[in-house]
Design an enzyme around this catalytic site. Structure first.
Site, PDB file in Angstrom:
ATOM      1  CE  LYS B  58      93.004  58.316  29.817  1.00 35.67           C
ATOM      2  NZ  LYS B  58      91.859  57.391  29.726  1.00 35.67           N
ATOM      3  CB  SER B 307      92.428  65.183  33.498  1.00 34.85           C
ATOM      4  OG  SER B 307      92.017  65.972  32.405  1.00 34.85           O
TER       5      SER B 307
END
Lengths: 321, 321
Positions: B58, B307
């Site tokens: 992110k 991720s």
């Protein structure tokens, strides 16, 4: 009582040549800022060698040594004795070069490690405890293969030194580098690279208290022998070897000190690496964080070398609980 | 029923500009060969975004979006609503730029995540469940700060797309890329980059069965709404969002399919990443390995995007046991 006059030390030039040789075969590991470490006076970075394909830095030395043999010699194959990461490194490198590998392991080696070496296509030869070197020598005789030692060779030291080269590239202003010490190949190589490229940086070895022969040896100015029974007490199974004359001479030349850590500190460091850095470390790979957490390492930008991640599932579960 | 005519899609040019913008702030993660995966027809590599400083990809979108604001706007500060990795990413990026950040989190957010955002210097504003967007809008009004959305913005998509750029750089012959899908920012960005640079590669989304609104939506040709109660059933807490119109249009344009995985498969994948790859993954980060392990993904060189690694210690212990 420096011993450096007796042996030729590996140079930064050797390490740069090694880097060119191994580049295609290894992971160029990143330097990871450990913001969670939370000590503003000693910002911490991790060099995660656990991300190499066999889970440890040992591939660097193995690829450098085997590549240097040259093709005509290499085809005769290689021999190594190791129950740990060096075994996997030599087996893997031999598979990549498409040459035969014989790996000598003590009969008590965990089945998972035997299977891993076989998985790389290596021939595993089991032997009685304490017979590894003799059996390996016989195999060399028999097969004509070349012995790839775990640390006692300039090509191995130069290969491991590429870790130091990368640290200097990524963080040229590094002030402290913390490196685990066992046979001393990794610390010799990294120390040589750092002293050449970042002459103001300190290179600090880290040992378990229970296998701190090098800390003692550097204090008294010569190698000291600890019994294997004593060294086997530490949970850090990758740090139970002792330097050779060659690596000890390097360590005398390049280390600014050795910090020793307790077993409980090693366990805490494995936990912290998993929960904060998202990295699974074997106990040997976590000792540099344990040293950092003692608070005794100097101020300044600090890199810890996380040497490997091969830990038994049961032990990892026990430590994380 | 393509929706792409309604919205401008992010381009490879946007992603290349994002890469130049975020380079100094993010970890250039390596591509790790997972030799242990053992499927010769589908050799596997891991893109470990868990190694970013906040433990997840992110930061790429957050840095790109905040950097693009330009200095005069940026100084007014930023606002975000998130209880997860986006919160940490915006808080961290704001701290690096030296600007104020307000992060809106539901009152039930685990204390460890609130503390983490505060640790970056962000102001955390707790709110009732379902009130996050309203409270964030009020804060924008009040502080003059800019809202940084978690996925519904071209700058966020372009930032996350830098993951795809790096995959294409490191493995230009990649044939399959497996990417978790939630709000769809990551899959939109990676898909855009891969389709531009490796036009023959497939980009395959992965969702938990229990939150597979995108798989269903792509089948029927429009977004479908799943209740938050339904989506909250999955252990993969980072995959409980749904695409916006913008990200759904991207997913329609760039995804070759979506694979769904069971909860038990996600747990097995977290275990395997820890024990074999030495990487701590959160459940959301492991879904691509779960998809690979089903054996249903196509033959060819395959990259799985890991991720993020932010998992609660108790859950990690439970899964590893």
């Amino acid at each position: 009582m420096r011993q450096t006059e007796h042996v030729r030390l590996v140079t930064i030039h050797d390490i740069e040549e090694a880097a060119a040789r191994v580049r295609a075969f290894i992971v160029r590991t990143p330097l990871l800022r450990a913001a969670w470490a939370g000590d503003d006076d000693r910002p911490l970075w991790i060099k995660p060698e656990s991300l190499q394909v066999i889970g440890a830095f040992k591939v660097r030395g193995a690829f450098n040594a085997i590549d240097r043999l040259g093709e005509s010699v290499r085809t005769r194959g290689v021999v190594a004795y190791s129950s740990g990461n060096h075994a996997q490194a030599v087996a893997h490198a031999a598979a990549v070069f498409g040459i035969p590998a014989h790996i000598v392991m003590p009969r008590e080696t965990p089945e998972v490690k035997v299977a891993a070496a076989r998985g790389h296509g290596a021939e595993v030869v089991l032997c009685e405890a304490g017979q590894r070197e003799r059996v390996a020598a016989e195999l060399v005789e028999e097969t004509g293969g070349l012995l790839i030692p775990p640390f006692d060779h300039p090509d191995i030291i130069a290969g491991q030194g590429t870790v130091g080269l990368e640290i200097a590239e990524d963080l040229p202003t590094v002030e402290n580098v913390l490196v685990p010490v066992s046979g001393g190949g990794l610390a010799s190589g990294i120390g040589t690279a750092i002293k050449a490229l970042c002459p103001n940086a300190r290179v600090i070895g880290v040992e378990p208290e229970l296998a701190s022969d090098t800390a003692q040896g550097l204090r008294v100015g010569h190698r000291v022998e600890w019994s294997i029974e004593d060294r086997n007490r530490t949970i850090a199974d990758g740090l139970r070897s002792q330097p050779s004359e060659l690596t000890f001479a390097h360590l005398q030349a390049v280390l600014d000190g050795v910090v020793t850590v307790a077993e409980s500190e090693i366990r805490v460091a494995v936990r912290e690496l998993a929960y904060r850095a998202h990295l699974v470390s074997e106990p040997s790979g976590a000792v540099a964080l344990a040293a950092y957490r003692q608070g005794s390492t100097p101020a300044g930008r600090t890199v810890m070398v996380l040497s490997g991640g091969n830990i038994e599932p049961a032990l990892l579960q026990e430590i994380l609980a």
